[in-house]
Design an enzyme around this catalytic site. Structure first.
Site, PDB file in Angstrom:
ATOM      1  N   ASP A  12       0.654  -0.953  -0.162  1.00  0.00           N
ATOM      2  CA  ASP A  12      -0.147   0.253  -0.111  1.00  0.00           C
ATOM      3  C   ASP A  12       0.606   1.501   0.209  1.00  0.00           C
ATOM      4  O   ASP A  12       1.983   1.464   0.342  1.00  0.00           O
ATOM      5  CB  ASP A  12      -0.763   0.785   1.338  1.00  0.00           C
ATOM      6  CG  ASP A  12      -1.838   1.422   1.686  1.00  0.00           C
ATOM      7  OD1 ASP A  12      -2.455   1.455   0.768  1.00  0.00           O
ATOM      8  OD2 ASP A  12      -1.533   2.086   2.852  1.00  0.00           O
ATOM      9  N   ASP A  14      -0.374   5.261   1.176  1.00  0.00           N
ATOM     10  CA  ASP A  14      -0.893   5.709   1.989  1.00  0.00           C
ATOM     11  C   ASP A  14      -0.838   5.412   3.924  1.00  0.00           C
ATOM     12  O   ASP A  14      -1.326   4.013   3.105  1.00  0.00           O
ATOM     13  CB  ASP A  14      -1.666   7.128   2.159  1.00  0.00           C
ATOM     14  CG  ASP A  14      -1.390   7.696   0.820  1.00  0.00           C
ATOM     15  OD1 ASP A  14      -0.128   8.492   0.906  1.00  0.00           O
ATOM     16  OD2 ASP A  14      -2.245   8.162   0.055  1.00  0.00           O
TER      17      ASP A  14
END
Length: 207
Positions: A12, A14
């Site tokens: 991922d 953020d």
């Protein structure tokens, strides 16, 4: 359960590799001070994690501690790495060029929030596996959200790792597709996790 050796890592963006652009770290520190932790050690480790992120941010960096080192380690094995994010693909590419370009390789593919189907659907991760020519069970999905990242990885059949530097989750409270195979509290721990799981060097062709 017998696990297959890793042949790729998906991250991922953020909250995992990057400080979320909208996150107010000063406010986050205040909220931690008012939060009840099960033990003092967790409270102190969470506070230290935010302080390190603040120090990086004040120097103009937005990558979370250990992000570049993790990229370097994955590249050195070598294994391919990809990003699945709810931010735009262009935003992820911009961050990579600005702060992670010192790594010897790059993330490929990068699937962003503009895709027709996004996390927590398993489809983005299955597309990564198809592009690499590997099985989902040979891929490690790394993220800070049980709802999106871990659910995406588990639904696809990948090995999942929840990154939880603020001790937001209690593992026993996570069930079904949101329950990770592993939990770490910093990106630095993932290198040892990859060694623990085992891997097969895989020099994937990039676009």
């Amino acid at each position: 359960m017998l696990r297959k050796a890793l042949r790729g890592v998906v991250c991922d963006l953020d909250g995992t590799l990057r400080i979320p652009p909208s996150l107010d770290l000063k406010a986050l520190l205040s909220s931690l001070a008012n939060r009840k932790f099960p033990c003092r050690d967790e409270a102190e480790l969470a506070r230290q994690a935010v302080e390190r992120a603040k120090a990086l941010q004040s120097s103009g960096e937005t990558s979370l501690p250990g992000a570049l080192e993790l990229c370097d380690f994955i590249d050195s094995i070598p294994l391919p790495r990809a990003i699945i994010t709810l931010s735009s693909r262009a935003d992820a590419q911009k961050h990579e060029v600005k702060e992670l370009a010192r790594a010897s390789r790059r993330f490929s593919p990068i699937f962003g929030g503009e895709e027709k189907v996004v996390k927590p659907s398993p489809e983005p991760l299955l597309r990564v596996c198809h592009k690499w020519g590997v099985e989902p069970g040979q891929v490690l999905m790394v993220g800070d959200s049980a709802k999106y990242d871990i659910a995406c990885g588990n639904s696809a059949g990948a090995i999942t790792c929840l990154v939880d530097p603020l001790f937001r989750y209690r593992i026993d409270e996570l069930t079904g597709e949101r329950r990770p195979d592993f939990v770490v509290h910093s990106l630095h721990e993932i290198q040892e996790l990859i060694r623990k799981i085992g891997y097969l060097p895989f020099d994937c062709k990039f676009d």
